[in-house]
Design a protein around this motif. Structure first.
Motif, PDB file in Angstrom:
ATOM      1  N   UNK A 106       0.787  -1.095  -0.118  1.00 54.35           N
ATOM      2  CA  UNK A 106       0.001  -0.080  -0.083  1.00 54.35           C
ATOM      3  C   UNK A 106       0.870   1.205  -0.011  1.00 54.35           C
ATOM      4  N   UNK A 107       0.467   2.031  -0.800  1.00 50.68           N
ATOM      5  CA  UNK A 107       1.327   3.461  -0.955  1.00 50.68           C
ATOM      6  C   UNK A 107       0.188   4.495  -0.458  1.00 50.68           C
ATOM      7  N   UNK A 108       0.361   4.933   0.803  1.00 52.72           N
ATOM      8  CA  UNK A 108      -0.683   5.808   1.545  1.00 52.72           C
ATOM      9  C   UNK A 108      -0.046   7.283   1.270  1.00 52.72           C
ATOM     10  N   UNK A 109      -0.695   8.141   0.326  1.00 50.96           N
ATOM     11  CA  UNK A 109      -0.535   9.218   0.105  1.00 50.96           C
ATOM     12  C   UNK A 109      -1.617  10.109   0.555  1.00 50.96           C
ATOM     13  N   UNK A 110      -2.337   9.580   1.593  1.00 53.13           N
ATOM     14  CA  UNK A 110      -3.366  10.425   2.341  1.00 53.13           C
ATOM     15  C   UNK A 110      -2.829  11.688   3.097  1.00 53.13           C
ATOM     16  N   UNK A 111      -3.771  12.774   2.938  1.00 51.06           N
ATOM     17  CA  UNK A 111      -3.161  13.874   3.788  1.00 51.06           C
ATOM     18  C   UNK A 111      -4.538  14.163   4.777  1.00 51.06           C
ATOM     19  N   UNK A 112      -4.208  15.149   5.675  1.00 53.09           N
ATOM     20  CA  UNK A 112      -5.290  15.597   6.465  1.00 53.09           C
ATOM     21  C   UNK A 112      -5.858  16.905   5.538  1.00 53.09           C
ATOM     22  N   UNK A 113      -7.365  17.003   5.908  1.00 56.46           N
ATOM     23  CA  UNK A 113      -8.113  17.687   5.156  1.00 56.46           C
ATOM     24  C   UNK A 113      -8.124  18.953   6.154  1.00 56.46           C
TER      25      UNK A 113
END
Length: 117
Positions: A106-113
């Motif tokens: 898994x490549x997690x590129x999520x960021x905080x809104x």
């Protein structure tokens, strides 16, 4: 037996031998070309199915807002892009994605809104 009959029999035997060898070579070539390598179409279908399964897992994960998460898959590698409202949801998304069969990494590129958006 006359010479012309011997020549005719020899030619027929040669033609039969050549035909058998040629047919065998064609059969071997057909077997070789049907190797276990998947077609691009099949690979794309597998990637689409993996994306669908990961999205399903994300939407059914408690305390995870997956509405702004984009999922991409390529050969078992899943990339998550987008935003989530809290830090803990980044890890939840990774855990949910990792638990899906067929996901190799898994490549997690999520960021905080940002607040208010």
């Amino acid at each position: 037996m006359t010479t012309s009959k011997k020549i005719a029999i020899t030619l027929l035997a040669t033609a039969a031998l050549f035909g058998t060898t040629y047919a065998s070579a064609q059969s071997d070539a057909a077997t070789t070309s049907s190797s276990p390598v998947q077609s691009k179409k099949a690979v794309r279908a597998q990637n689409r199915e993996l994306v669908k399964t990961v999205r399903h897992a994300l939407t059914h994960t408690k305390n995870l807002d997956s509405s702004d998460i984009t999922v991409l898959a390529k050969g078992g590698v899943v990339t998550l892009d987008g935003t989530v409202p809290s830090d803990d949801q980044i890890q939840r998304a990774t855990d949910a994605t990792s638990s899906v069969p067929g996901v190799t990494s898994v490549r997690n590129n999520l960021i905080l809104r940002e607040a208010g958006n």
